[in-house]
Design a protein around this motif. Structure first.
Motif, PDB file in Angstrom:
ATOM      1  N   SER A  65      -1.282   7.316   9.021  1.00 41.43           N
ATOM      2  CA  SER A  65      -0.535   5.948   9.317  1.00 41.43           C
ATOM      3  C   SER A  65      -0.750   5.421   8.101  1.00 41.43           C
ATOM      4  O   SER A  65      -1.688   5.402   7.237  1.00 41.43           O
ATOM      5  CB  SER A  65      -1.154   5.498  10.485  1.00 41.43           C
ATOM      6  OG  SER A  65      -2.174   4.887   9.988  1.00 41.43           O
ATOM      7  N   SER A  66       0.297   4.283   7.982  1.00 38.68           N
ATOM      8  CA  SER A  66       0.195   3.174   6.755  1.00 38.68           C
ATOM      9  C   SER A  66      -1.173   2.584   6.819  1.00 38.68           C
ATOM     10  O   SER A  66      -1.420   2.035   5.908  1.00 38.68           O
ATOM     11  CB  SER A  66       1.404   2.404   6.984  1.00 38.68           C
ATOM     12  OG  SER A  66       1.188   1.535   8.066  1.00 38.68           O
ATOM     13  N   LYS A  70      -5.024   4.585   2.559  1.00 35.45           N
ATOM     14  CA  LYS A  70      -5.333   3.603   1.561  1.00 35.45           C
ATOM     15  C   LYS A  70      -6.607   3.871   0.674  1.00 35.45           C
ATOM     16  O   LYS A  70      -7.434   4.471   1.022  1.00 35.45           O
ATOM     17  CB  LYS A  70      -5.654   2.223   2.249  1.00 35.45           C
ATOM     18  CG  LYS A  70      -4.439   1.867   3.297  1.00 35.45           C
ATOM     19  CD  LYS A  70      -4.731   0.498   4.116  1.00 35.45           C
ATOM     20  CE  LYS A  70      -3.746   0.040   4.872  1.00 35.45           C
ATOM     21  NZ  LYS A  70      -2.821  -0.759   4.265  1.00 35.45           N
ATOM     22  N   GLN A  90      -1.682   1.759  -2.004  1.00 33.64           N
ATOM     23  CA  GLN A  90      -1.012   2.245  -0.604  1.00 33.64           C
ATOM     24  C   GLN A  90      -0.570   3.431  -1.253  1.00 33.64           C
ATOM     25  O   GLN A  90       0.201   3.810  -1.726  1.00 33.64           O
ATOM     26  CB  GLN A  90      -0.223   1.398  -0.307  1.00 33.64           C
ATOM     27  CG  GLN A  90       0.685   1.894   1.152  1.00 33.64           C
ATOM     28  CD  GLN A  90      -0.243   1.667   2.115  1.00 33.64           C
ATOM     29  OE1 GLN A  90      -0.503   0.425   2.802  1.00 33.64           O
ATOM     30  NE2 GLN A  90      -0.395   2.660   2.869  1.00 33.64           N
ATOM     31  N   SER A  92       1.270   7.026  -0.295  1.00 31.90           N
ATOM     32  CA  SER A  92       2.232   7.575   0.510  1.00 31.90           C
ATOM     33  C   SER A  92       2.035   8.759   1.358  1.00 31.90           C
ATOM     34  O   SER A  92       1.357   9.543   0.719  1.00 31.90           O
ATOM     35  CB  SER A  92       3.827   8.029  -0.241  1.00 31.90           C
ATOM     36  OG  SER A  92       4.472   8.606   0.398  1.00 31.90           O
ATOM     37  N   GLN A 274       7.743   0.977  -1.531  1.00 27.21           N
ATOM     38  CA  GLN A 274       7.607   1.198  -0.098  1.00 27.21           C
ATOM     39  C   GLN A 274       6.362   0.184   0.538  1.00 27.21           C
ATOM     40  O   GLN A 274       6.855  -0.383   1.608  1.00 27.21           O
ATOM     41  CB  GLN A 274       7.196   2.544   0.533  1.00 27.21           C
ATOM     42  CG  GLN A 274       8.145   3.452   0.326  1.00 27.21           C
ATOM     43  CD  GLN A 274       7.497   4.897   0.857  1.00 27.21           C
ATOM     44  OE1 GLN A 274       6.663   5.025   1.307  1.00 27.21           O
ATOM     45  NE2 GLN A 274       8.564   5.859   0.919  1.00 27.21           N
ATOM     46  N   HIS A 275       5.788  -0.332  -0.231  1.00 33.51           N
ATOM     47  CA  HIS A 275       4.593  -1.346   0.225  1.00 33.51           C
ATOM     48  C   HIS A 275       5.053  -2.518   0.139  1.00 33.51           C
ATOM     49  O   HIS A 275       4.755  -3.537   1.116  1.00 33.51           O
ATOM     50  CB  HIS A 275       3.454  -1.218  -0.725  1.00 33.51           C
ATOM     51  CG  HIS A 275       2.144  -2.144  -0.253  1.00 33.51           C
ATOM     52  ND1 HIS A 275       1.909  -2.022   1.014  1.00 33.51           N
ATOM     53  CD2 HIS A 275       1.447  -2.942  -0.842  1.00 33.51           C
ATOM     54  CE1 HIS A 275       0.735  -2.979   0.967  1.00 33.51           C
ATOM     55  NE2 HIS A 275       0.623  -3.299   0.124  1.00 33.51           N
ATOM     56  N   SER A 309       5.400  -2.006   8.133  1.00 32.49           N
ATOM     57  CA  SER A 309       4.622  -1.263   6.930  1.00 32.49           C
ATOM     58  C   SER A 309       5.041  -0.037   6.542  1.00 32.49           C
ATOM     59  O   SER A 309       4.713   0.962   7.451  1.00 32.49           O
ATOM     60  CB  SER A 309       3.240  -1.558   7.310  1.00 32.49           C
ATOM     61  OG  SER A 309       2.590  -1.087   6.119  1.00 32.49           O
ATOM     62  N   MET A 310       5.564   0.392   5.412  1.00 37.32           N
ATOM     63  CA  MET A 310       5.629   1.804   5.069  1.00 37.32           C
ATOM     64  C   MET A 310       6.620   2.322   5.994  1.00 37.32           C
ATOM     65  O   MET A 310       6.483   3.519   6.138  1.00 37.32           O
ATOM     66  CB  MET A 310       4.386   2.538   4.599  1.00 37.32           C
ATOM     67  CG  MET A 310       3.162   2.022   3.825  1.00 37.32           C
ATOM     68  SD  MET A 310       3.868   2.143   2.261  1.00 37.32           S
ATOM     69  CE  MET A 310       3.667   3.614   1.767  1.00 37.32           C
ATOM     70  N   HIS A 314       4.130  -1.759  12.484  1.00 33.99           N
ATOM     71  CA  HIS A 314       2.609  -1.674  12.577  1.00 33.99           C
ATOM     72  C   HIS A 314       1.716  -1.988  13.837  1.00 33.99           C
ATOM     73  O   HIS A 314       2.630  -2.535  14.683  1.00 33.99           O
ATOM     74  CB  HIS A 314       2.224  -2.816  11.606  1.00 33.99           C
ATOM     75  CG  HIS A 314       0.864  -2.790  11.026  1.00 33.99           C
ATOM     76  ND1 HIS A 314      -0.353  -3.367  11.943  1.00 33.99           N
ATOM     77  CD2 HIS A 314       0.106  -2.130   9.959  1.00 33.99           C
ATOM     78  CE1 HIS A 314      -1.538  -3.194  11.276  1.00 33.99           C
ATOM     79  NE2 HIS A 314      -1.109  -2.352  10.176  1.00 33.99           N
TER      80      HIS A 314
END
Length: 396
Positions: A65-66, A70, A90, A92, A274-275, A309-310, A314
């Motif tokens: 998940s986004s 990390k 972040q 991918s 994307q972030h 997010s991404m 979220h």
């Protein structure tokens, strides 16, 4: 048949707010990965388990998940009046790239604790009991964060009674200050509203024309009204994330908003960024049931906010987006402020899919623009695992 043995790198797996990530000291990375570039990115991708066409990150530390894909790199700060330099990546999940364009406000809550526990902060400054103030230079966005870390018996206190919606168990409270969230990072006031307007009309082919607030505070963020795009603001993750057409519409809005903010020149560039910016939709307060089954009453909140997010909704709220929400709510006339009832306000409580969150910011109009000196919120953080992370040597 030859093979490459695994190498091991000192690392710590931490939760910060509603996110998790792998933390490194810069000095502990292999020499070739201590500088920015493809080698560092390849290493971090392999640590997290990306790119993964299955979307699960089974062969790495990522959590698919986004919020859990990390990485953080910290070092003693070379910048005056700062203790630690903080770089956030972040990662991918299904593509081979690491986005370095923004910060993670949730993991920011863990930076001070990691700096203290890993020897990046002078021991003589740590009291036996009390609170330590850690000044953090956020290298991605070139801004200052201040973390207030509780200390008990000379060590970072991680357990406690502070509850954060989106996190199952209570922990110790960490207060975070985001200084000059719209400053450009070199001491010059940046444009919090890059178009010069509190609300702009946004034309998105295939979606429509509707108002948007485009703000750069904490992280570049595009706010739209939930009703203008067919939502109520009470949606949970599955309502959005299980709908490919909806996700495509949100990405189109994000791409066209990024152009209006001057972040990209063409919609095709959004895929490699994307972030940032984030996209969020707002609505006046209403009752709903959270993803954990907890009821939220209309009287509990000032407004509803849902953020992506991404490319996915979220599960709670990104910390940097919470800063943007606080800043936008403090400026009369933005979509966020109007959804909260309008007028002047220096704090709000908003509803997100996992519950509620209170954030604060004070805005003032000076030199022909709106300015926010700082945004404030509370989070929690703790170490989940520490030791070494291992990756195949040929990952470098």
């Amino acid at each position: 048949m030859t093979h490459s043995p695994q190498i091991r790198i000192p690392a710590t797996y931490m939760r910060g707010g509603t996110s998790k990530g792998v933390f490194f000291r810069l000095q502990d990375l292999p020499a070739a990965a201590q500088a920015p570039g493809p080698t560092r990115d390849r290493l971090l991708l392999r640590v997290i388990g990306s790119p993964d066409p299955y979307g699960k990150q089974i062969d790495g530390m990522g959590g698919a998940s986004s919020s859990t894909s990390k990485v953080v790199i910290l070092s003693r700060s070379m910048r005056p009046d700062h203790d630690v330099d903080y770089l956030f990546g972040q990662v991918s999940i299904d593509h081979p790239f690491v986005d370095w364009t923004g910060n993670c406000g949730n993991l920011s809550a863990a930076v001070g604790a990691f700096a203290i526990s890993s020897g990046l902060f002078d021991r003589w400054r740590i009291p036996q009991n009390g609170v330590v103030t850690v000044r953090i230079w956020q290298a991605n966005i070139r801004k200052t964060l201040i973390a207030h870390i509780p200390i008990t018996q000379g060590e970072v206190q991680e357990t406690g009674g502070f509850e954060l919606d989106g996190v199952t168990f209570p922990a110790a409270e960490v207060q975070l200050e985001f200084l000059d969230p719209a400053e450009d990072g070199d001491g010059e006031d940046g444009a919090m509203f890059p178009t010069g307007h509190l609300i702009d009309p946004l034309d998105v082919p295939g979606v429509g024309r509707f108002p948007a607030t485009l703000i750069n505070a904490g992280i570049p963020t595009i706010f739209v009204n939930a009703a203008d795009i067919g939502y109520t603001g009470t949606e949970l993750q599955d309502a959005i994330n299980s709908d490919p057409a909806a996700l495509a519409r949100f990405e189109a809005i994000r791409a066209h908003g990024a152009i209006r903010m001057g972040l990209i020149d063409h919609v095709s560039e959004a895929a490699s960024r994307q972030h940032t910016p984030k996209i969020a939709f707002v609505a006046p307060p209403a009752s709903y049931t959270t993803s954990s089954g907890k009821p939220v009453a209309t009287s509990d909140i000032d407004l509803l906010v849902r953020a992506l997010s991404m490319g996915k909704l979220h599960h709670a709220m990104m910390g940097t987006a919470a800063v943007a929400i606080a800043a936008a709510a403090a400026v009369p006339g933005t979509l966020v402020n109007l959804a909260a009832g309008g007028g002047e306000r220096n704090s709000i409580r908003f509803g997100h899919p996992s519950g509620t969150l209170r954030v604060g910011a004070e805005a003032r109009y000076a030199r022909s623009r709106w300015q926010v000196a700082k945004a404030v919120m509370s989070r929690s953080a703790r170490v989940l695992m520490e030791g070494w992370v291992r990756i195949p040597g040929d990952a470098l």
